[in-house]
Design a protein around this motif. Structure first.
Motif, PDB file in Angstrom:
ATOM      1  N   GLU A  24       0.825  -1.219   0.000  1.00  0.00           N
ATOM      2  CA  GLU A  24       0.000   0.000   0.000  1.00  0.00           C
ATOM      3  C   GLU A  24       0.859   1.269   0.000  1.00  0.00           C
ATOM      4  O   GLU A  24       0.614   2.171  -0.811  1.00  0.00           O
ATOM      5  CB  GLU A  24      -0.944  -0.017   1.206  1.00  0.00           C
ATOM      6  N   LEU A  28       0.945   4.113  -2.940  1.00  0.00           N
ATOM      7  CA  LEU A  28       0.657   5.515  -2.669  1.00  0.00           C
ATOM      8  C   LEU A  28       1.754   6.432  -3.191  1.00  0.00           C
ATOM      9  O   LEU A  28       1.485   7.561  -3.621  1.00  0.00           O
ATOM     10  CB  LEU A  28       0.455   5.732  -1.168  1.00  0.00           C
ATOM     11  N   ALA A  54      -6.407   7.312   5.253  1.00  0.00           N
ATOM     12  CA  ALA A  54      -5.343   6.532   5.883  1.00  0.00           C
ATOM     13  C   ALA A  54      -5.482   6.558   7.406  1.00  0.00           C
ATOM     14  O   ALA A  54      -5.222   5.556   8.093  1.00  0.00           O
ATOM     15  CB  ALA A  54      -3.980   7.075   5.469  1.00  0.00           C
TER      16      ALA A  54
END
Length: 436
Positions: A24, A28, A54
């Motif tokens: 992840e 990002l 988040a």
């Protein structure tokens, strides 16, 4: 003692866990790079909206960690159907909480993004637009956390790697296509996020369906999961507040200080992912050992993960110090920021060996179901160490050294707390909070 309780077993579980943890953040970074080429406003909007999403995911991460502990106990006792049932109940809980998060962001997206952006304006508007679309994936994101939890508990970490990578790859392909050729701009980033989360969640649900598990919600099991979730949620909330306070103090020390703090803090978070892989391995192995009624094996696992965490922490610290002059220019060419970052760098490197042991023992205590003690130690360390030094750094003019001394003291106090606990025997008999 089983082979998995030794060093090779730790690595066999930690390596795929690291891939899942890193997928992840790496996506990002790519997402940020794609959106960054649209201009400052879309990039700011992504930072604001993405930060809020988040934050919600971090607070609800107990769906992974709590489920791992409970499923591992079941699996260790030879009750795989029971371990899978924990995954089913965690998935129901993820749906409920996920729709709660979705509703929250749909109703309050505007006020929240304006608050984070410092008032109304184009950045807040862009963040609101992104968040309203991306939050549609909140239930899917939480389902994936629950899926990671039960699969870790039954010591199947390769399937989560495939599932998470499949979703991340789909997002990686769609993001630039939707942002540029399709002309969706920042909205394309949000749609790509939701598409990837849909695929990953579908794969985790399919894994549950293939286990032929009963899908009826069980209130008692949900309540027991919420007990662990409550402690981990409180712990996560205090951590989030502590880091926000530290960022506020750094901002008041000047732009250069804030930039240096941001660089060091993002590196700290990324390195925490590396070290946290040992915590996941420890959770699984300790839960299995105690589920089988083998406390000596659980204690041996604690010793193994401490050695791996300490060794990795020392290695990371050495790499940071040796490559400081190579790494820093990758983040900034501002001499003032570099000067402040060089000061913080010593704190960042110095805490890594301590952090390696702390994170490993966090996993040991989570696997044992001793989350109440872990909550108390973490909150106490923040209140006694991190927060006071951060708050005093402003009026006393300590600047970044004061803030990062607080973070180092926070890690040291946690280390003392978990070492004392693991040296004793109470964690070996901590309530597993396992019920139907």
């Amino acid at each position: 003692m089983t082979e998995r309780s030794g060093g090779p077993g730790v690595l066999a579980l930690a390596a795929p866990a690291l891939v899942v943890l890193a997928a992840e953040p790496l996506y990002l970074l790519v997402d940020t790079a794609v959106v960054g080429n649209l201009g400052t406003v879309p990039l700011g909007g992504l930072a604001v909206g993405g930060g809020l999403l988040a934050w919600a995911a971090a607070l609800l991460n107990f769906l992974a960690y709590g489920t791992t502990a409970r499923a591992a106990r079941r699996a260790g006792a030879g009750d795989r159907p029971g371990a899978v049932a924990e995954g089913v109940q965690a998935t129901w809980l993820a749906l409920v909480l996920g729709f709660g998060v979705l509703l929250l962001f749909q109703v309050l997206a505007g006020p929240l993004t304006r608050l984070l952006a410092g008032g109304p304006g184009p950045v807040a508007a862009a963040g609101e637009e992104w968040l309203r679309i991306a939050s549609l994936g909140a239930p899917l994101l939480l389902i994936s956390l629950a899926g990671n939890g039960w699969l870790r508990g039954v010591q199947e970490l390769r399937r989560p790697v495939r599932f998470v990578l499949a979703g991340s790859l789909l997002s990686l392909v769609l993001c630039p296509l939707l942002v540029y050729p399709a002309g969706l701009g920042l909205v394309g980033s949000a749609v790509a996020n939701v598409a990837g989360q849909t695929l990953t969640a579908a794969l985790f649900v399919r894994a549950l369906v293939r286990e032929d598990a009963a899908w009826r919600p069980r209130p008692a099991a949900l309540r027991n999961q919420l007990v662990i979730g409550r402690d981990l949620l409180l712990r996560a909330a205090v951590l989030q507040v502590s880091f926000l306070v530290a960022a506020g103090v750094a901002a008041r020390a000047g732009t250069a200080s804030l930039g240096a703090h941001q660089i060091a803090l993002q590196l700290f978070f990324f390195l925490a992912l590396v070290l946290d892989a040992y915590a996941i391995a420890a959770q699984t192995l300790v839960g299995h050992a105690l589920g089988r009624g083998h406390p000596a094996e659980a204690r041996a696992t604690a010793s193994h993960v401490v050695r791996w965490g300490l060794g990795t922490g020392v290695l990371v610290a050495a790499v940071l110090l040796v490559l400081r002059d190579v790494l820093l220019p990758l983040f900034t060419d501002d001499p003032a920021v570099v000067g402040q970052a060089e000061v913080v760098w010593w704190f960042l490197a110095g805490m890594q060996p301590l952090a390696g042991v702390v994170f490993a023992l966090d996993g040991v205590l989570m696997g044992a179901g001793d989350v109440g003690y872990l909550r108390t130690v973490t909150i106490g360390s923040a209140v006694v160490g991190f927060l006071p030094l951060s708050l005093l750094s402003g009026p006393l003019g300590w600047g970044l050294p004061g803030v990062w001394s607080g973070l180092c003291l926070f890690i040291a106090l946690r280390l003392a707390g978990v070492l004392v606990r693991v040296a004793g025997n109470r964690w070996l008999t901590a309530p597993a909070t396992v019920g139907t």
